[in-house]
Structure formats: structure tokens, C-alpha cells
Design an enzyme around this catalytic site. Structure first.
Site, PDB file in Angstrom:
ATOM      1  N   LYS A   1       0.828  -1.201   0.000  1.00  0.00           N
ATOM      2  CA  LYS A   1       0.000   0.000   0.000  1.00  0.00           C
ATOM      3  C   LYS A   1       0.865   1.254   0.000  1.00  0.00           C
ATOM      4  O   LYS A   1       0.671   2.155  -0.817  1.00  0.00           O
ATOM      5  CB  LYS A   1      -0.895  -0.031   1.243  1.00  0.00           C
ATOM      6  CG  LYS A   1      -2.094   0.844   1.166  1.00  0.00           C
ATOM      7  CD  LYS A   1      -2.887   0.757   2.473  1.00  0.00           C
ATOM      8  CE  LYS A   1      -3.628  -0.552   2.609  1.00  0.00           C
ATOM      9  NZ  LYS A   1      -4.093  -0.791   3.982  1.00  0.00           N
TER      10      LYS A   1
ATOM     11  N   ARG B   1      -3.127   3.334   8.497  1.00  0.00           N
ATOM     12  CA  ARG B   1      -3.412   2.155   7.674  1.00  0.00           C
ATOM     13  C   ARG B   1      -2.268   1.163   7.724  1.00  0.00           C
ATOM     14  O   ARG B   1      -1.109   1.543   7.746  1.00  0.00           O
ATOM     15  CB  ARG B   1      -3.629   2.594   6.216  1.00  0.00           C
ATOM     16  CG  ARG B   1      -4.430   3.874   6.080  1.00  0.00           C
ATOM     17  CD  ARG B   1      -4.495   4.366   4.640  1.00  0.00           C
ATOM     18  NE  ARG B   1      -5.160   3.425   3.767  1.00  0.00           N
ATOM     19  CZ  ARG B   1      -5.259   3.580   2.441  1.00  0.00           C
ATOM     20  NH1 ARG B   1      -4.694   4.627   1.858  1.00  0.00           N
ATOM     21  NH2 ARG B   1      -5.882   2.689   1.717  1.00  0.00           N
TER      22      ARG B   1
ATOM     23  N   GLY C   1      -8.277  -6.780   4.335  1.00  0.00           N
ATOM     24  CA  GLY C   1      -9.159  -6.876   5.488  1.00  0.00           C
ATOM     25  C   GLY C   1      -8.564  -7.610   6.676  1.00  0.00           C
ATOM     26  O   GLY C   1      -9.244  -7.833   7.665  1.00  0.00           O
TER      27      GLY C   1
ATOM     28  N   MET D   1      -5.953  -6.695   8.533  1.00  0.00           N
ATOM     29  CA  MET D   1      -5.460  -5.864   9.607  1.00  0.00           C
ATOM     30  C   MET D   1      -6.317  -4.611   9.698  1.00  0.00           C
ATOM     31  O   MET D   1      -7.102  -4.317   8.828  1.00  0.00           O
ATOM     32  CB  MET D   1      -4.010  -5.551   9.359  1.00  0.00           C
ATOM     33  CG  MET D   1      -3.233  -6.850   9.260  1.00  0.00           C
ATOM     34  SD  MET D   1      -1.659  -6.765  10.003  1.00  0.00           S
ATOM     35  CE  MET D   1      -0.857  -5.828   8.786  1.00  0.00           C
TER      36      MET D   1
ATOM     37  N   ARG E   1      -3.528  -1.732  -6.285  1.00  0.00           N
ATOM     38  CA  ARG E   1      -2.719  -2.953  -6.168  1.00  0.00           C
ATOM     39  C   ARG E   1      -3.099  -3.879  -7.305  1.00  0.00           C
ATOM     40  O   ARG E   1      -4.154  -3.704  -7.917  1.00  0.00           O
ATOM     41  CB  ARG E   1      -2.960  -3.640  -4.826  1.00  0.00           C
ATOM     42  CG  ARG E   1      -4.404  -4.073  -4.649  1.00  0.00           C
ATOM     43  CD  ARG E   1      -4.617  -4.779  -3.312  1.00  0.00           C
ATOM     44  NE  ARG E   1      -6.039  -4.837  -3.026  1.00  0.00           N
ATOM     45  CZ  ARG E   1      -6.596  -4.592  -1.835  1.00  0.00           C
ATOM     46  NH1 ARG E   1      -5.828  -4.287  -0.813  1.00  0.00           N
ATOM     47  NH2 ARG E   1      -7.884  -4.678  -1.657  1.00  0.00           N
TER      48      ARG E   1
ATOM     49  N   HIS F   1     -16.600  -8.484   1.654  1.00  0.00           N
ATOM     50  CA  HIS F   1     -15.564  -9.349   2.230  1.00  0.00           C
ATOM     51  C   HIS F   1     -15.700 -10.773   1.692  1.00  0.00           C
ATOM     52  O   HIS F   1     -14.731 -11.394   1.238  1.00  0.00           O
ATOM     53  CB  HIS F   1     -15.698  -9.342   3.755  1.00  0.00           C
ATOM     54  CG  HIS F   1     -14.699 -10.213   4.448  1.00  0.00           C
ATOM     55  ND1 HIS F   1     -14.971 -11.511   4.812  1.00  0.00           N
ATOM     56  CD2 HIS F   1     -13.409  -9.982   4.799  1.00  0.00           C
ATOM     57  CE1 HIS F   1     -13.896 -12.030   5.379  1.00  0.00           C
ATOM     58  NE2 HIS F   1     -12.938 -11.128   5.387  1.00  0.00           N
TER      59      HIS F   1
ATOM     60  N   ARG G   1       4.292 -50.050 -11.096  1.00  0.00           N
ATOM     61  CA  ARG G   1       4.935 -50.478  -9.855  1.00  0.00           C
ATOM     62  C   ARG G   1       4.398 -51.846  -9.448  1.00  0.00           C
ATOM     63  O   ARG G   1       3.188 -52.056  -9.421  1.00  0.00           O
ATOM     64  CB  ARG G   1       4.651 -49.467  -8.744  1.00  0.00           C
ATOM     65  CG  ARG G   1       5.261 -49.898  -7.424  1.00  0.00           C
ATOM     66  CD  ARG G   1       5.034 -48.884  -6.334  1.00  0.00           C
ATOM     67  NE  ARG G   1       3.640 -48.888  -5.896  1.00  0.00           N
ATOM     68  CZ  ARG G   1       3.173 -48.029  -4.988  1.00  0.00           C
ATOM     69  NH1 ARG G   1       3.951 -47.110  -4.484  1.00  0.00           N
ATOM     70  NH2 ARG G   1       1.915 -48.093  -4.630  1.00  0.00           N
TER      71      ARG G   1
ATOM     72  N   SER H   1      12.443 -43.427  -9.370  1.00  0.00           N
ATOM     73  CA  SER H   1      11.328 -42.520  -9.136  1.00  0.00           C
ATOM     74  C   SER H   1      11.291 -42.253  -7.641  1.00  0.00           C
ATOM     75  O   SER H   1      11.196 -43.184  -6.839  1.00  0.00           O
ATOM     76  CB  SER H   1      10.010 -43.156  -9.610  1.00  0.00           C
ATOM     77  OG  SER H   1       8.952 -42.282  -9.334  1.00  0.00           O
TER      78      SER H   1
ATOM     79  N   GLY I   1       9.823 -41.711  -4.423  1.00  0.00           N
ATOM     80  CA  GLY I   1       8.519 -41.886  -3.772  1.00  0.00           C
ATOM     81  C   GLY I   1       8.557 -41.066  -2.500  1.00  0.00           C
ATOM     82  O   GLY I   1       8.842 -41.555  -1.420  1.00  0.00           O
ATOM     83  N   THR I   2       8.280 -39.780  -2.657  1.00  0.00           N
ATOM     84  CA  THR I   2       8.545 -38.872  -1.536  1.00  0.00           C
ATOM     85  C   THR I   2       7.504 -38.965  -0.424  1.00  0.00           C
ATOM     86  O   THR I   2       7.728 -38.402   0.640  1.00  0.00           O
ATOM     87  CB  THR I   2       8.666 -37.422  -2.032  1.00  0.00           C
ATOM     88  OG1 THR I   2       7.580 -37.149  -2.909  1.00  0.00           O
ATOM     89  CG2 THR I   2       9.972 -37.218  -2.772  1.00  0.00           C
TER      90      THR I   2
ATOM     91  N   CYS J   1       7.154 -39.306  -7.866  1.00  0.00           N
ATOM     92  CA  CYS J   1       5.764 -39.745  -8.005  1.00  0.00           C
ATOM     93  C   CYS J   1       4.984 -39.605  -6.704  1.00  0.00           C
ATOM     94  O   CYS J   1       3.876 -40.082  -6.577  1.00  0.00           O
ATOM     95  CB  CYS J   1       5.703 -41.174  -8.522  1.00  0.00           C
ATOM     96  SG  CYS J   1       6.445 -42.366  -7.401  1.00  0.00           S
TER      97      CYS J   1
ATOM     98  N   TYR K   1      11.295 -35.656 -14.864  1.00  0.00           N
ATOM     99  CA  TYR K   1       9.842 -35.477 -14.908  1.00  0.00           C
ATOM    100  C   TYR K   1       9.245 -35.479 -13.509  1.00  0.00           C
ATOM    101  O   TYR K   1       9.877 -35.925 -12.552  1.00  0.00           O
ATOM    102  CB  TYR K   1       9.175 -36.569 -15.763  1.00  0.00           C
ATOM    103  CG  TYR K   1       9.199 -37.942 -15.142  1.00  0.00           C
ATOM    104  CD1 TYR K   1       8.197 -38.357 -14.260  1.00  0.00           C
ATOM    105  CD2 TYR K   1      10.230 -38.834 -15.426  1.00  0.00           C
ATOM    106  CE1 TYR K   1       8.225 -39.609 -13.685  1.00  0.00           C
ATOM    107  CE2 TYR K   1      10.268 -40.095 -14.860  1.00  0.00           C
ATOM    108  CZ  TYR K   1       9.261 -40.477 -13.981  1.00  0.00           C
ATOM    109  OH  TYR K   1       9.294 -41.705 -13.400  1.00  0.00           O
TER     110      TYR K   1
HETATM  111  P1  ADP Z   1      -7.418  -2.380   3.846  1.00  0.00           P
HETATM  112  O1  ADP Z   1      -5.998  -2.753   3.824  1.00  0.00           O
HETATM  113  O2  ADP Z   1      -8.243  -3.217   4.729  1.00  0.00           O
HETATM  114  O3  ADP Z   1      -7.975  -2.184   2.472  1.00  0.00           O
HETATM  115  P2  ADP Z   1      -7.166   0.482   4.002  1.00  0.00           P
HETATM  116  O4  ADP Z   1      -5.974   1.027   4.690  1.00  0.00           O
HETATM  117  O5  ADP Z   1      -7.110   0.485   2.525  1.00  0.00           O
HETATM  118  O6  ADP Z   1      -7.478  -0.957   4.575  1.00  0.00           O
HETATM  119  O7  ADP Z   1      -8.394   1.319   4.505  1.00  0.00           O
HETATM  120  C1  ADP Z   1      -9.701   0.912   4.275  1.00  0.00           C
HETATM  121  C2  ADP Z   1     -10.493   2.014   3.694  1.00  0.00           C
HETATM  122  O8  ADP Z   1     -10.471   3.144   4.511  1.00  0.00           O
HETATM  123  C3  ADP Z   1     -10.010   2.501   2.361  1.00  0.00           C
HETATM  124  O9  ADP Z   1     -10.485   1.714   1.321  1.00  0.00           O
HETATM  125  C4  ADP Z   1     -10.598   3.876   2.286  1.00  0.00           C
HETATM  126  O10 ADP Z   1     -11.919   3.815   1.811  1.00  0.00           O
HETATM  127  C5  ADP Z   1     -10.593   4.309   3.726  1.00  0.00           C
HETATM  128  N1  ADP Z   1      -9.478   5.199   3.928  1.00  0.00           N
HETATM  129  C6  ADP Z   1      -8.220   4.902   4.253  1.00  0.00           C
HETATM  130  N2  ADP Z   1      -7.452   5.992   4.310  1.00  0.00           N
HETATM  131  C7  ADP Z   1      -8.258   7.020   3.998  1.00  0.00           C
HETATM  132  C8  ADP Z   1      -8.065   8.418   3.854  1.00  0.00           C
HETATM  133  N3  ADP Z   1      -6.866   8.972   4.034  1.00  0.00           N
HETATM  134  N4  ADP Z   1      -9.116   9.169   3.523  1.00  0.00           N
HETATM  135  C9  ADP Z   1     -10.328   8.602   3.338  1.00  0.00           C
HETATM  136  N5  ADP Z   1     -10.574   7.311   3.449  1.00  0.00           N
HETATM  137  C10 ADP Z   1      -9.554   6.511   3.772  1.00  0.00           C
HETATM  138 MG    MG Z   2       5.853 -46.206  -1.154  1.00  0.00          MG
HETATM  139 MG    MG Z   3      -7.614  -0.930   1.149  1.00  0.00          MG
END
Ligand code: ADP
Ligand code: MG
Ligand code: MG
Length: 889
Positions: free
Chosen positions: A26, A96, A105, A107, A352, A468, A630, A775, A777-778, A842, A862
Site C-alpha cells: 500500500k 493504515r 481486510g 489488519m 494494487r 468481504h 509399480r 522414481s 517416492g517422496t 511420483c 519429470y
Molecule cells: P485495507 O488494507 O483493509 O484495504 P485500508 O488502509 O485500505 O485498509 O483502509 C480501508 C479504507 O479506509 C479505504 O479503502 C478507504 O476507503 C478508507 N481510507 C483509508 N485511508 C483514507 C483516507 N486517508 N481518507 C479517506 N478514506 C480513507
Molecule cells: Mg511407497
Molecule cells: Mg484498502
């Protein structure tokens, strides 16, 4: 001095996109986008090196971090003309998390940080929108208290609900500024009750609290689970990005959304995404409100009346389309973009490489290559081999009857049939008992990950294509139907109400994640094929592959599947599987129960034609491709019955009395059969059994060669040998039988052995004097090297992996550090004696992409794997070849 903090904003940045190890994905991409001149709110990233330092030093920060952060805050303040903690013109920030690998999602992010009683008033005055300021403040208190202070979020829901109830409101948007004030008071009381020092008013205290929470969240359970599922090392750590807030919740000219530069389900080159007007952050993915489509076309496709962004905000939409093109051509891959619109102004908050389904990955890679954006080898490396698994399993038969009871969004393709379960723990428990489950939930959250992983399919009643459930299901390759509006779940009673049906936990359901259909009962499925983009990419993979790919197969059906998936031979045909057939097992048992060699030979004579016909079928299907057969491997008692009732049946069928059967069973009983009378030890002590098998193989080869004109060169494989002497005895038997069978014909065959005992690897130079191929045979080699029985390992393998004693389950991915040494030794010593010795693998590992990488590195000829994994192995072998050719790797 170490640089801990990297600034970005205003068309400049300290970082770049190739610094993701240090800045997290990010942070690195925010820096890159900033340099590209995209509208990114300014901020800074605290590097992963700080995270590492933090955990290495008893959760303490580097001494000079505070000064660096103050400096960076100062920079943002100056750029925006605002003050952090300033009561008239407050700078608010988001905090963030972001690691090297994307963990969506997994963290926690804190928004609106910097608000307190004073700055909230300041924000209200400055914007002239008190309602907005208080809405932001209450969001912040809840998020901060949940993420940083660990206060249960339902306590806040209770407060909000009671205010709503008192005023008879249904929606959050019904609340006035005065109502939000009540809510905020209530929230603060909750925090005061639940924590020692209540909600912190000081902005800097808030900031460090949030930074600590992000670093802390690297070690929370869901992050740990996610890392384990995706093989992400603990040592990578997370970065923390602090960024000036922009607001999507300031009114109806504001919005927040998610966009993909191509359709992540199909890979089609169409702009794709969702947005919510007057909303903030996680509202889109949390599934609280069902979002609206970005484009007019997708709105019409979905049959929605809610206007698309293209129609509602054409100007900003145009800018977003522009950015779509710029980002995709810059990153040369499909992007997943997070954006916010504040009073008509567009901001990009993240980009990303987008997660995608396997069909989408194939299509995008092939399309980008056809468009000249990437080359063939890059296209081959873009598709995750393991993800192909999604395409290699049966689909719903389009002609089969289906009783569709509901329709939701096609969130993650593929079909699944199973029993309904309503929570993640249940899903995990029942899947653990071998049941196939469909997880049905209102919506999913990161706490449900283990259940989603255990489920064959997922259904949610709320949430869109970027909810999610949808994102995680696509990542895991689980079929998913989201937002099934007409479905209602009552978890307490274990019931699901849909279209007039009341279903219970345990009832059967089929889902089609490609169409969004939910069906009652089971629907017929059909076999997959390698066509279209899949075929194209496999063709490219084959061009760049050094190792051959064979399949482990014994039945004609498996052999045909293997060939249709591109197998270049059979690497393991286990003959014992051929013995279990109804009519044969009787002869096999008669053979085993015989007390004299004569009686045994008589039974074997009756087995011979059956066994020969098996090989005729296999050789015919394989059309001259190599087939490794075999000889009998398991201990004989496996063919005898276990229960008393069965003893009588066997006695009757075999024409002996029950005590004889019982006595023989007792004789054959072993205290440790895995290390007992099995493998070539059987062939040494009962030579007539192997002799029959060898005769069957060679006679079949002669017959098929004569009938078809194909050259058939069987490879006869001796299991579980540890010495050259064993091989010598058996090879001379094989040569003698070959002389008898092949008299007057040009019969060629190879004799080789499996390397599945440490002694075999150690003495490989000796074994190679006789063996023409090895061959590995792991499966057994792993068992005998670690001294762990695979079938009994499930009780402790989990804890062993969790505690880091083993990186992964060594029966799934080859233990390169230990077992790998024996494989390497076997290869080297085998080649010393016989430079042109054929080498393959194998075990289960032959279909595991990481293990295949190792096989390439040690120079096997192989790999052989189950038929359904053949395409995965072809792609993994190509990637391994390409990797070995890249300098510096
Ligand atoms: P995740 O890694 O879970 O996607 P983010 O750090 O991207 O978490 O944050 C989740 C959401 O929070 C983002 O998609 C965005 O909508 C909102 N957000 C994060 N930073 C900002 C910001 N500086 N201004 C407005 N919204 C933000
Ligand atoms: Mg065997
Ligand atoms: Mg995000």
C-alpha cells in the site's frame, strides 16, 4: 542513521512501487501514484523495518522514530495548511496497515484520527456541517476503541440502536446532529466503563495508540491464520501509513468506492466496480448497504434501478476512467483501486494488482500478451499454478435439471454442492469430519476465514461483488454467491427461509458462483476441459518447460483424464488398486490364503489374464507414451477382511474354513506394517506374485504393440528397495520372464526402482548399477526420513506448523531442508553411476508447485502427479524453468 519514515504527496514521494518490502504494498504504491501525479492525499509511511525493530526489542520503537514522525506530520500540515490537533483547522488522518503481500481486510485501519471534543467542533465550524463532523467523530470513537482499545463493537451498536429506537429511526442517515451528540456521549461512556483511562482526547496519544495497534495487529489471530494459509513469513512485518483524510461522507456529492480495471471474475476488459454515495471507508466492503454500480452497462446487467456513477457523476467518472488507463498501463496488470470523492473531487487511496479468479487470471494474462503489454514468459508467470485447481473440477451440467430457489450476485465462480451450515466454527468442524459444507451467512467478516476455507462454497444474503465474502472467496477459489436478497437466516433456530422454503442446517444446497444461482438439492456436474485461454496459456507454458509431466493413474478413466490434461506418460501405476475389484479380490484372497506355492500359483494363473487386460487398456490409451508400473507394494493383510462376519464370506469364497482364514490373518498381522513385509520384500519372498505381474505387463506390451503398431516400452518399477541385491534378484526374474514372453519379438522394457527409503538414497550409486530409472517416492521417503506416519500425523502436524517447528506440512510440500537432501543425494549418486538414468518423482509432491520448483532445481527429468493436477504441474514446471533461466535468481 536509518530512515524509518517515507513521505508522499503533492506529486512527489520518497518511496517507489518496487520498495514494497520496506513500505508494504500500500505504502509503496501510494508513493508511486503520488510521483505519477495522481490525486493522492499526502501522508507518510513508517517502514516495515520499524515493525521488525518493534518485535525484536520487546515492542519498543527506535529512539529516533518520534522525531521522524513529527517531521513528517509537519510536512503534511504545511502542505494542507492544517494543524494536527488544531481546534480551528484540524488535520485528520487515517492510520493504515500494509505488508509486502496484500492481506485484504486482515489488519485494522483507523479513520478520522485527530478528532476530539474540540477538533470535532472546529471541523463542524470549518465545514459548516455539524452533522458530518459528529458522524465522523462517532465513527472514529467506535473504530479507535474497537481496534486500539479492544472494546467490543456491539456495545456501541447497542448505544446507536437505543438512540434510533427512542426516535423511531430506521436508517443511520435519519439521525440529526443533536442525535449524534447523544450517541457520542453514550460511546464515551462505554469507553470510560470498559477501559482504565477512557477515550483519549490528545491527537498524538491517539496517533501512537493507532500505530501500536497496527503493529500489534500483525500478530493477531486472523492475520496469523491468513499468513499461514498463504505462506507469508511472520518475519516480513507490516508498514504503517498515516495519511490525510478525505471525506466521502460530507453529503450527496461525496462517495467512496472500489474499482477494478478489468472484471475480476471473468477477466473481461471492462471497467468494473462499486461505489456508495455519502459513505466512508469500509462501508463499501462491509456489506452494510448494497453499493451501486460504477458503469451504466453493469447497472443494466444487474437489473438495478440505482443510478451508476457514470450516470450520477459523469465528470468524476471520466477522471476515474482516465486513471484506470494510466494505472493499468503503468503497472501492466489489472489493478484494484480504492477511491473517495469529496465534494466532487476525486482522490485515489490505494492501488494494487487485483485478486482474480483463475479464469480471469488466464484471460487477463492472455489478453495482455496479445496486446503486446507483456510477453509470453511474463504471461506464464502471471498465473498462480495452484489456482488452476478451480478450473479442473467438475462444473454444473448446463443440461441438468436445476431447482433454482434464489439468485444473488455471481461473486466467485465454480459450482459446489453440500450441506448448509450457518457459522464458521460449524463449517470447520463438519468439514473436518469429511462433510462437504456450504457456509450460509448474512455477511462474512475476517473472523469467518477458517470457516470459509473449510467450506466448499459460500452464500451471503447481504453485500456486493466487493464485499468481504466475495473478495476472500475469489482469493481462495471458493465458489460464492453474495447478496441473495430474498434469503433470510435465523441462526438461533438453524433455519434458512427462502422463496417459501424453510431449509435447515444439514439440508443440501447447490450453488453456482458463475451465475449467482442457488439450487435446492444436488445438480449433476460435467468434467472440465482445457480450451480457450486455458489451452493457449498451457501451450505457452509447454514451450518454456524443461521437465516432463506424467500422471499417477491406474484406471482407464484416470489415464484418459490424464491424457486429456496433457500428461506425457504415467509415472506411477499402482497395481494393488487393480486387485480390489469385486471379482478379483476373491482370487487375491485365495492366493494369499494358499499354504502351498502350487495353490498360490493356481490362483495367480487366474489373476494373470485380468491383470493383463488392465495393462492392455492402459497401454492402449497411452499410445506409446511411457508407463511406469509399480509391482505389488502393500502388505498382504490389507487384502484380508477385518471383521468376523467378513471372515466367513472369505472362507466360503476361497473354499477354506473360517479358522484357516483367521489363522492366516493372525499370521500376517504385523505390529508396524508400514515398515513390515511389503514392497519388494514380498517379491523376494513370494517371487511368483511379481512373476505373474511382470508376465502380465510384458504380454500386454507385446499385444498392444502388435495391434496398434505403437512402440510400447513399459517401465517396471520395484518398490521399497534399499539395496542393489534386491534389485539384482528381481531383475534377473524379470529378464527371464521377458525372454519367455518376448521370444521372437522385439520387446524392450526398463527396470527401475523407487527411492523411498533413506538407505536407497544413500546407496543410490549402487542401486543405479542395476536400476535404469529412479522414481522418488517422496510420500514414503518423508515418512521414513522424519519417522512420522502420514496417516497418524494429523494430531500433531497443526501444532508443529503453528509453533514453527516445520514451515509446512511436509506431506503436502516437500521438506527441502531434510528430505530434499536425500533426493539431491539420490540424483547425484544415481547419475554418478549411470549418467543417463531417468529420474522422476511420483509422491504427492509431484503436483505441488513449490515442490516442483525444487524438482527443477535438482534436475529431475519429470514429475508425476494425480491426473487433475497435471495442468498445475505443467504450469509450475514452466515457471520453475523460467525462474532458473533468469539471471540473479
Ligand atoms: P485495507 O488494507 O483493509 O484495504 P485500508 O488502509 O485500505 O485498509 O483502509 C480501508 C479504507 O479506509 C479505504 O479503502 C478507504 O476507503 C478508507 N481510507 C483509508 N485511508 C483514507 C483516507 N486517508 N481518507 C479517506 N478514506 C480513507
Ligand atoms: Mg511407497
Ligand atoms: Mg484498502
Amino acid at each position: 542513521m536509518t530512515k524509518w519514515v517515507y513521505n508522499f504527496g503533492g506529486g512527489k514521494a520518497d518511496g517507489r512501487s518496487d520498495m514494497r518490502d520496506l513500505l508494504g504494498g500500500k505504502g509503496a504504491n501510494l508513493a508511486e501514484m503520488s510521483t505519477l501525479g495522481l490525486p493522492v492525499p499526502p501522508g507518510f509511511t513508517i517502514s516495515t523495518a520499524v515493525c521488525t525493530h518493534y518485535y525484536d526489542n520487546g515492542r519498543r520503537y527506535p529512539d529516533d522514530l518520534n522525531a521522524a514522525v513529527e517531521d513528517a506530520i509537519g510536512g503534511v500540515e504545511k502542505r494542507l495548511g492544517m494543524g494536527f490537533g488544531d481546534s480551528t483547522n484540524p488535520l485528520l488522518v487515517s492510520v493504515r496497515s500494509g505488508s509486502r503481500a496484500s492481506m485484504p481486510g486482515m489488519m485494522d485501519t483507523v479513520l478520522n484520527l485527530g478528532l476530539n471534543d474540540e477538533t470535532a467542533e472546529g471541523l463542524a465550524k470549518k465545514t459548516g456541517d455539524r452533522r458530518f463532523a459528529l458522524d465522523s467523530y462517532r465513527r472514529f470513537i467506535q473504530m479507535y476503541s474497537d481496534v486500539v482499545l479492544g472494546v467490543d463493537h456491539f456495545l456501541f451498536d447497542d448505544v446507536l440502536d437505543s438512540v434510533k429506537r427512542a426516535n423511531a429511526y430506521t436508517l443511520d442517515t435519519d439521525l440529526s446532529a443533536a442525535d449524534w451528540e447523544d450517541v457520542i456521549e453514550g460511546y464515551k461512556r462505554v469507553v470510560a466503563d470498559e477501559t482504565p483511562s477512557g477515550f483519549p482526547q490528545d491527537a498524538r496519544e491517539q496517533l501512537w495508540g493507532a500505530v501500536g495497534a497496527v503493529f500489534g495487529s500483525w500478530q493477531n489471530q486472523r492475520a496469523i491464520t491468513y499468513r499461514r494459509l498463504h505462506n507469508i513469513p511472520d518475519a516480513w512485518g507490516t508498514a504503517v501509513t498515516v495519511q490525510a483524510m478525505v471525506f466521502g461522507n460530507m453529503g450527496n456529492d461525496c462517495a467512496t468506492g472500489v474499482a477494478f480495471t478489468r472484471d475480476p471474475s471473468t477477466g473481461e476488459n471492462v471497467f468494473y466496480g462499486e461505489y456508495l454515495i455519502n459513505a466512508q471507508g469500509e462501508d463499501v466492503v462491509a456489506g452494510i448497504r448494497t453499493p451501486q454500480a460504477l458503469t451504466k452497462a453493469s447497472r443494466e446487467n444487474a437489473g438495478s434501478k440505482m443510478p451508476s456513477m457514470e450516470e450520477e457523476m459523469p465528470g468524476v467518472f471520466g477522471q476515474l476512467v482516465d486513471i484506470r488507463t494510466r494505472l493499468e498501463s503503468h503497472y501492466k496488470d489489472m489493478q484494484d483501486i480504492e477511491f473517495t470523492i469529496q465534494q466532487g473531487e476525486l482522490f485515489i487511496l490505494q492501488t494494487r494488482n487485483g485478486k482474480r479468479t483463475a479464469p480471469a487470471a488466464l484471460k487477463i494474462a492472455v489478453d495482455l500478451c496479445h496486446d503486446g503489454v507483456i510477453d509470453e514468459t511474463e504471461a506464464v508467470s502471471r498465473v498462480e499454478p495452484a489456482s488452476l485447481d478451480q478450473l479442473l473440477h467438475p462444473r454444473l451440467d448446463p443440461d441438468a435439471e436445476r431447482n433454482v430457489i434464489a439468485k444473488g450476485l455471481p461473486a466467485s465462480p465454480g459450482a459446489a454442492a453440500g450441506i448448509i451450515v450457518l457459522n464458521a466454527d460449524d463449517a470447520e468442524a463438519r468439514a473436518g469430519r469429511g462433510e462437504i459444507v456450504i457456509l450460509v451467512r448474512e455477511e462474512t467478516s475476517p473472523e469467518d476465514i477458517h470457516g470459509m476455507h473449510a467450506a466448499a462454497g459460500i452464500v451471503t444474503t447481504r453485500g456486493g461483488m466487493t464485499s468481504h465474502a466475495a473478495v476472500v472467496a475469489r482469493g481462495m477459489g471458493r465458489p460464492c454467491v453474495s447478496g441473495v436478497g430474498g434469503m433470510r437466516i435465523d441462526e438461533k433456530s438453524g433455519q434458512v427461509m427462502v422463496a417459501g422454503h424453510t431449509l435447515k442446517t444439514g439440508d443440501r444446497l447447490t450453488i453456482d458462483g458463475g451465475t449467482g444461482e442457488v439450487m435446492l438439492g444436488d445438480v449433476e456436474t460435467i468434467q472440465p476441459t482445457l480450451s480457450g485461454d486455458f489451452g493457449t496459456l498451457m501451450g505457452w507454458a509447454d514451450k518454456h518447460r524443461r521437465m516432463r509431466v506424467r500422471a499417477n493413474a491406474e484406471t482407464p478413466a484416470d489415464a484418459r483424464t490424464a491424457v486429456s490434461f496433457g500428461a506425457e506418460g504415467i509415472g506411477l501405476c499402482r497395481t494393488e488398486h487393480m486387485f480390489f475389484d469385486q471379482e478379483r479380490i476373491t482370487e487375491v484372497r485365495r492366493m494369499i490364503l494358499s499354504t502351498t506355492e502350487k495353490a498360490r500359483r493356481a490362483a495367480l494363473d487366474r489373476l494373470l489374464p485380468m491383470q493383463r487386460s488392465d495393462f492392455v487398456a492402459l497401454f492402449t490409451i497411452m499410445r506409446g507414451l511411457p508407463v511406469t508400473v509399480r509391482l505389488l507394494d502393500p502388505p498382504l493383510h490389507e487384502f484380508l477382511p477385518r471383521s468376523d462376519g467378513d471372515f466367513a464370506d472369505v472362507a466360503q469364497a476361497a473354499g477354506v474354513d473360517v479358522p484357516t482364514v483367521r489363522h492366516r490373518a493372525l499370521q500376517l498381522h504385523e505390529s508396524n506394517p508400514m515398515l513390515g513385509h511389503r514392497g519388494c520384500r514380498l517379491g523376494i519372498t513370494y517371487p511368483e506374485i511379481y512373476e505373474m505381474q511382470v508376465r502380465a505387463i510384458l504380454e500386454a506390451a507385446v499385444e498392444v504393440a502388435r495391434e496398434s503398431g505403437d512402440t510400447v516400452i513399459p517401465e517396471i518399477m520395484i518398490p521399497l528397495a534399499f539395496s542393489r541385491e534386491e534389485l539384482d534378484i528381481l531383475k534377473s526374474m524379470i529378464d527371464r520372464v521377458a525372454d519367455e514372453v518376448g521370444a521372437g519379438t522385439s520387446l524392450t522394457y526398463l527396470v527401475g526402482t523407487m527411492i523411498e527409503l533413506p538407505r536407497a538414497a544413500l546407496c543410490a550409486n549402487k542401486l543405479a548399477e542395476t536400476a535404469e530409472f529412479f522414481s522418488f517416492g517422496t510420500n514414503d521417503l518423508t515418512q521414513t526420513t522424519l519417522g512420522i506416519s502420514r496417516d497418524d500425523s494429523s494430531n500433531f502436524m497443526g501444532p508443529y506448523v503453528d509453533q514453527g517447528i516445520l514451515d509446512r506440512d511436509p506431506f503436502a510440500t516437500l521438506d527441502q531442508e531434510g528430505v530434499g537432501q536425500l533426493v539431491r543425494m539420490g540424483v547425484e549418486r544415481g547419475r554418478e553411476t549411470r549418467p543417463d538414468i531417468k529420474l522422476g518423482i511420483c509422491g504427492e509432491h509431484g503436483g505441488d508447485p513449490d515442490s516442483i520448483g525444487f524438482c527443477e532445481a535438482v534436475g529431475l527429468d519429470y514429475v508425476s502427479c494425480s491426473p487433475f493436477r497435471v495442468p498445475i504441474a505443467r504450469l509450475a514446471a514452466a515457471q520453475a524453468s523460467l525462474k532458473s533461466q533468469r539471471p540473479g535468481d
